[in-house]
Structure formats: C-alpha cells, structure tokens
Scaffold this active site. Structure first.
Site, PDB file in Angstrom:
ATOM      1  N   SER A   1       0.799  -1.232   0.000  1.00  0.00           N
ATOM      2  CA  SER A   1       0.000   0.000   0.000  1.00  0.00           C
ATOM      3  C   SER A   1       0.829   1.278   0.000  1.00  0.00           C
ATOM      4  CB  SER A   1      -0.949   0.004   1.198  1.00  0.00           C
ATOM      5  OG  SER A   1      -2.026  -0.878   0.980  1.00  0.00           O
TER       6      SER A   1
ATOM      7  N   LYS B   1      -0.086   3.652  -2.663  1.00  0.00           N
ATOM      8  CA  LYS B   1      -1.127   4.682  -2.541  1.00  0.00           C
ATOM      9  C   LYS B   1      -0.538   6.070  -2.326  1.00  0.00           C
ATOM     10  CE  LYS B   1      -4.691   1.510  -0.807  1.00  0.00           C
ATOM     11  NZ  LYS B   1      -4.031   0.367  -0.176  1.00  0.00           N
TER      12      LYS B   1
ATOM     13  N   SER C   1      -6.243   3.754   4.209  1.00  0.00           N
ATOM     14  CA  SER C   1      -5.633   2.891   3.187  1.00  0.00           C
ATOM     15  C   SER C   1      -6.684   2.095   2.435  1.00  0.00           C
ATOM     16  CB  SER C   1      -4.606   1.940   3.820  1.00  0.00           C
ATOM     17  OG  SER C   1      -3.763   1.403   2.832  1.00  0.00           O
TER      18      SER C   1
ATOM     19  N   LYS D   1       2.956   6.695   5.529  1.00  0.00           N
ATOM     20  CA  LYS D   1       2.029   5.611   5.262  1.00  0.00           C
ATOM     21  C   LYS D   1       2.660   4.256   5.514  1.00  0.00           C
ATOM     22  CE  LYS D   1      -1.729   4.281   2.395  1.00  0.00           C
ATOM     23  NZ  LYS D   1      -1.739   3.106   3.266  1.00  0.00           N
TER      24      LYS D   1
END
Length: 386
Positions: free
Chosen positions: A64, A67, A124, A226
C-alpha cells in the site's frame, strides 16, 4: 580595469564564506543500525541526500505504499484545477468489489474527492483508491499510466505500477529509495495536503478507523506518511519527522510485523537525528557574485543558485566546510535568465562534498554595435597576450 585583469576575473575561483552556525563538538559517527528488513533508506528531505542505504534500489513489491503515488497524483490534479475537492465521485462496482483494506464506500453512492483522499491516506482504502483513480483517469489501467509517467518525472527509476492500490502483480514494484523520492515530493510540493498524513483517525460510514502508522502515537515529531502490507511484500513503512529544523524520511520494506516495521523505522529516524545535522547556507535566487559580460547591454550579470544550498553531514563537520565559486570564462551576451554561468563547490578539507551550478539571475541582451566591436577588439588583444 585593463583587459588582462578583466578577463581573468571570469575564471578565477572565489572563496565564498560559509556562514558560521552554532555547532556541537565534532564526534564519532557510528555505523548505521542494521535493521530486520529487506531494504531501507534514510533521506534528508530538503536536499534529497541519502544518509543510510541498505538495498535501497532493490525492486520489491511496495504494497500500500503504492497509494502514496495515487494520493500524490490526486493532489496534483487538484492543484492543476482538473478536479475539485468537493467534486462528487460515483462509486463503481469495480471499486466497491476491490479486495483488501477498505473505506467501506457503497456501490452507486457519491463521495467527495476530499473524503476519498482521506480514506486513501488514513484508512488505506483500496475501494477509495480505485474510485478516485477511475474518477481522474477513467480506468485503473489509464491511471497506472499516469502513475508511471509521474514516477519518471520524479526520477523513480526502479518503479513500475500496474494498479493504484498495490495489490500484488509481478510487474508492480518499487524501491525504498524511489518511495523516499516520492515522499519528498509529497512533503515539499503540497504541504497543505501533506497535513492529512498526520491525522490519527478518520470517521466514515459510522466506522472510525485508526491510521496504521504507529509512530504517530509514539513520536510527536512524526507527521506521516504511510504503511503497507501484503504477504509478498511483508510489512512496509514510509515515515517522516522534523526535529530542530531538520526533516528526515525513513522508508523500510519487508519487515515481519506491524510492531517490527514501526520499531525498525524508529531506529533509522533516531540514528539520523542523533548523529547528523543540516544547514542551509545560501538560498536560491540570492546574489552570490557579479560576473563581467562581454558584448552585452550591461557590463555585469548577477550570479546565484537555482536551488537552496543545503548540506547534511555528521554532527561537528559542518564547521569545516569551505566553498569556492568559479565563473565560466568569457561570458558573452546574449545570456538568458537561468543560464549556467559557473559552479560552486563545497569542500570538507580536500574532499568535494557538494557542487551546484551558478545561474544567471537576470538576462543580458546584446549590446549595441559599438559595444560589440569594442569588446571584440579587447578580446582579440587579450588572446594575443595570453
């Protein structure tokens, strides 16, 4: 001024004074910590200087952390006026059916761009990511093309994206170094939207979900970015923190658990802040010198830097720096604003630790006929005697 003196000024090195700063005593810098991770980097954010690198350019699945690119493109589209934060996005069945972590948006519902952006960054949400990608580009494939174009623009040479979410694909990969470059762009280019990355939770559809970045709770200097996880990628994290005016970015790929990725990332940040310091010596656009110009409407041109001259070194070493400036020989009009007209070198003893181009801070047009002829004569005689 005679011809010889005038011409020599064009190429002689000039010592620039490095502004004194308060320094701690010079100390030993220990080796960087060895992390329980597949690959990692530590970067100083203002300059992009890498302080620690272990397999930093190894291509790995980013999970992720992908992202970050999706959110970055969305904020660029907002800044360009292509989409608005209050635009309503209709959630497709494709977005609704996307597996993995979710924002829990409903098929056929309408959600604002701003809410989707929060759902991507904080929760997320794969569903939110696909919905916003489709809104921006029409399809996931088209959005992936935008991602790869943007990666190229940022110098992410070892990254390739197949989807906006980071779901596994053999042709979908990145590196800690590339993700650090992306994080740096997110922080520096759009600080307003970067503030979202520090939010600890997001409430949507009667569900409150926490940000998975555990360092937001453990370290008050951390303000993003993140986390990511798949079975293939392991547990990954990109984090950034600011202490005493220095911002660091740590990116860790392939740890074994949520707790491990937070702990290993914290080790990198702690090491960087403990043993390094950053100083900006000259700001971009500031006049550092004036150089003589041949055959121009004016006799001189101002020289400066296109970017801030910022250095990060082990604590105690910044006081040892010296800088020299060398102008290109025989600067001749016309000269455009931004043209390279010289170079600055920063040395620590005899070692060059940084170099940067000097640029023209103004344009100089060609002088009149008499000025051009007179300077041609002077250059001719200078050539005879040198």
């Amino acid at each position: 001024m005679n011809i010889t003196t005038f011409a020599k000024r064009l190429c002689l090195p000039v010592l620039l004074l490095i502004a004194p700063v308060a320094m701690s005593a010079e100390q030993m810098t220990p080796a960087a910590p060895q992390l329980a991770a597949k690959a990692y980097v530590l970067m100083e954010a203002s300059s992009g200087q890498v302080l620690v690198d272990s397999n930093g350019d190894q291509r790995l699945p980013p999970a992720s952390l992908t992202k970050l690119m999706s959110a970055y493109i969305a904020t660029l589209e907002i800044k360009r006026g292509q989409i608005g934060e209050n635009d309503m996005v209709t959630v497709s069945e494709n977005a609704w059916r996307t597996g993995g972590s979710r924002m829990f948006i409903k098929v056929g519902s309408q959600v604002t761009v701003s809410d989707l952006l929060h759902g991507i960054i904080i929760q997320s949400g794969n569903d939110a990511t696909v919905a916003l990608a489709e809104h921006i580009a029409g399809s996931e494939d088209a959005f992936a093309d935008m991602m790869n174009k943007t990666a190229g623009d940022l110098g992410m040479e070892n990254s390739h994206f197949m989807n906006p979410t980071g779901l596994p694909n053999p042709d979908h990969y990145s590196t800690p170094h590339d993700i650090a470059k992306l994080a740096r762009a997110i922080i520096n280019i759009d600080p307003a939207h970067y503030a979202i990355y520090s939010q600890k939770e997001f409430f949507w559809n009667n569900i409150k979900q926490p940000n998975r970045n555990l360092l937001l709770w453990r370290d008050k200097t951390v303000d993003g970015l993140k986390t990511g996880h798949t079975e293939e990628a392991g547990y990954c994290m990109a984090a950034s923190a600011v202490r005493d005016g220095m911002r660091l970015i740590a990116v860790v790929f392939g740890t074994t658990s949520e707790a491990a990725r937070a702990a290993e990332t914290q080790k990198l940040l702690t090491y960087g802040f403990r043993f390094f310091e950053t100083q900006t010596f000259y700001q971009k656009g500031t006049e550092l010198a004036k150089a003589p110009v041949w055959k121009g409407a004016t006799h001189e041109i101002r020289a400066g830097l296109a970017d801030d001259l910022t250095m990060t070194l082990p604590k105690g070493q910044l006081k040892n720096l010296t800088a020299t400036m060398t102008m290109n020989p025989q600067l001749t009009a016309p000269i455009a604003k931004g043209d390279v007209i010289g170079k600055v070198e920063v040395k620590n003893g005899e070692q060059v630790v940084h170099s940067a181009n000097l640029i023209a801070l103004d344009a100089v047009e060609e002088g009149g006929f008499i000025r051009r002829m007179w300077d041609s004569i002077r250059l001719f005689f200078y050539g005879l005697f040198n």
